[in-house]
Design a protein around this motif. Sequence first.
Motif, short mmCIF file in Angstrom:
data_model
loop_
_atom_site.label_atom_id
_atom_site.label_comp_id
_atom_site.label_asym_id
_atom_site.label_seq_id
_atom_site.Cartn_x
_atom_site.Cartn_y
_atom_site.Cartn_z
N ASN A 99 6.90 31.57 -8.11
CA ASN A 99 7.39 32.83 -7.54
C ASN A 99 6.84 34.03 -8.31
N ALA A 100 6.75 33.90 -9.62
CA ALA A 100 6.18 34.99 -10.42
C ALA A 100 4.73 35.25 -10.01
N ILE A 101 3.96 34.18 -9.84
CA ILE A 101 2.55 34.33 -9.47
C ILE A 101 2.43 34.96 -8.08
N LYS A 102 3.33 34.60 -7.16
CA LYS A 102 3.27 35.19 -5.83
C LYS A 102 3.61 36.68 -5.88
N ILE A 103 4.55 37.07 -6.73
CA ILE A 103 4.86 38.49 -6.89
C ILE A 103 3.69 39.20 -7.56
N PHE A 104 3.13 38.60 -8.60
CA PHE A 104 1.96 39.19 -9.28
C PHE A 104 0.82 39.41 -8.28
N ASN A 105 0.65 38.47 -7.37
CA ASN A 105 -0.46 38.57 -6.43
C ASN A 105 -0.35 39.82 -5.55
N VAL A 106 0.87 40.19 -5.19
CA VAL A 106 1.07 41.40 -4.38
C VAL A 106 0.60 42.64 -5.14
N HIS A 107 0.74 42.61 -6.46
CA HIS A 107 0.43 43.78 -7.29
C HIS A 107 -0.79 43.53 -8.19
N LYS A 108 -1.67 42.64 -7.80
CA LYS A 108 -2.76 42.26 -8.70
C LYS A 108 -3.67 43.44 -9.05
N ASN A 109 -3.93 44.34 -8.12
CA ASN A 109 -4.78 45.50 -8.43
C ASN A 109 -4.11 46.40 -9.45
N ASN A 117 -0.01 23.58 -7.61
CA ASN A 117 -1.35 23.77 -7.05
C ASN A 117 -1.29 24.17 -5.59
N ARG A 118 -0.44 23.50 -4.83
CA ARG A 118 -0.37 23.78 -3.40
C ARG A 118 0.13 25.20 -3.12
N ASP A 119 1.13 25.64 -3.87
CA ASP A 119 1.72 26.95 -3.59
C ASP A 119 0.93 28.11 -4.18
N THR A 120 0.05 27.85 -5.13
CA THR A 120 -0.71 28.94 -5.76
C THR A 120 -2.21 28.81 -5.56
N ASN A 121 -2.64 27.85 -4.77
CA ASN A 121 -4.06 27.53 -4.65
C ASN A 121 -4.91 28.73 -4.26
N ASP A 122 -4.41 29.55 -3.33
CA ASP A 122 -5.18 30.69 -2.84
C ASP A 122 -4.94 31.97 -3.64
N LEU A 123 -4.12 31.90 -4.67
CA LEU A 123 -3.72 33.11 -5.39
C LEU A 123 -4.34 33.23 -6.77
N LEU A 124 -4.59 32.11 -7.42
CA LEU A 124 -4.99 32.17 -8.83
C LEU A 124 -6.34 32.84 -9.03
N ASP A 125 -7.27 32.68 -8.08
CA ASP A 125 -8.58 33.31 -8.24
C ASP A 125 -8.44 34.82 -8.43
N GLY A 126 -7.57 35.44 -7.63
CA GLY A 126 -7.40 36.89 -7.71
C GLY A 126 -6.65 37.34 -8.95
#
Length: 531
Positions: free
Chosen positions: A315-325, A388-397
């Motif tokens: 969940n933290a990574i998904k929130i971080f992804n929204v604000h990655k910039n 891995n499944r829930d963050t697979n598309d997020l970690l690169d960014g």
Amino acid sequence: MAIPAAAAAALWAVSMRQTGEVICRLHMWNRDGLSTAANSHYECINRPPLSIRTNPTHFCSCPCDSSERSSPDNYASSVASDSNGGGIGARNGHPLRYSSNVHLLDENVNLISTESVAQLDTAMGRCGEIIGDHREELLMVFTNNSDMLSSLFYEYDTPWILGKNTKTSMDFSKCEDLGKDYLIMLKISTKVLQSMFCQFCGQNQPFFQTKKDYFQQFAKSPIKKMLEIALSFSESNWSEEHIRPMLLAYDTLQDVLPTIRELSPDEPDEFFTSILHNMRNASRGIIDNMKRFIQHKVQTWDNIAIHPTTCFLINAIKIFNVHKNLLHSTLVPGDGQDSFGYLINGVIACWKLKIKELSMLDDPDKNDSDGNNPNLFIFLLNNIKHFNRDTNDLLDGLLVHRELIEECKNEFQSDMENYTSRYMTASWGPAISCLNNHTGGSIRQSMNAFISKFEGTFDCQKVLKVPDSELKQKLRDDIENLIFPAYEISFEELQRNSNSGLFCSCFPRNITCSMYTPEILRRSVQGLFEG
């Protein structure tokens, strides 16, 4: 008789001060226009898709313990949530990011009183060309009447616009709902002041400098309040429980502070620098808090499929992804080991290390002869696969650095292969070894020994749950591929050499006289991991 120049200048100075006093008593602002603009901005701030609110895609998709969760947003009820429902994720529909102020439009809303502005222009027109020579007199009048001018901003008590009694100093981490209201109020007040300035002091307006001097005193108090509120947000005691509201606040501050700075050129740079410094320290502090939280919470796994800290990290990574910039460019800038990518990779590494350490904390009676607990390997596989499944598309960014991305992917792949192999050896290895070690004269004894080991392992493994369908099927297939070829050969050999003909069509309990057919064995394995 001509008036001496000095006397004339003194008279003009008095006239300018009197004109300034008249201007200060004018009500320049259109109450209905302010209310219309504020309501319009409120709607726009909360309107998707530019405004992002929480929904199930922003949360861990953990399906294994739904009995303890009414919805994905409650994943951290015992992990990381505050008393008013804040938490890292909070309830569905809570804001993650508001629409930027650049999307708040009010060109068709008149915020100024055309009648009062006309009176101002008339009064200034009477002063003619000497205005420039006596700007200081006007400026002094405006400065002396700063409190009165500022009161004009508050007199209409417009909803979603700062009021005279608005409290500016508090710890917003302890009052999230109030914090959301303050952020909206901060955005709307900033936008309204900006629009007021543009309509009142536009470059095409007459007496631009006079109006600008007037406006700076008019806006002085509300701008001071807005900066104090921004400072309070930056100084709030954000913890790992408050990742979402903290980043919502910082995203809002990044949006409004440049405009506030333009509207208050006399405010010292140190104020804005202090706010940025606080936000950066808090953002890095959150990373450290996450590590401490994971280290504290990963003490036992209690036979659950997905550990709460895995959901917390997802969940933290998904929130971080929204604000990655925002994180990369403003809050945690850097290119090397100090960058956000390396810091979040450190949190992931901490989580992996702590769940691996559970193998040393578990009940030794469950371990095999090498000290390995097969159940724990399923737990590790569940958590790594789920992450891995829930963050697979997020970690690169988030990781950004190519070497980090590749390293992270390779480590996860290696862990999956390693734990799968160790699980197979620890759980099903003893059974298959019975078939690999028999001689022609002891085939029945080997088969009996195999079935005894198989049933013991099966009884233990059938209660385990693997939520991920892909992982579940892969484990079943791997088990089948491990034991089926050798078992089929032994079964056929026994069938050829045996005259008993005792082959059951169901699970046998008397293993001295009954055997599994290969098909029953396959069906048994394919029914594993349903919990």
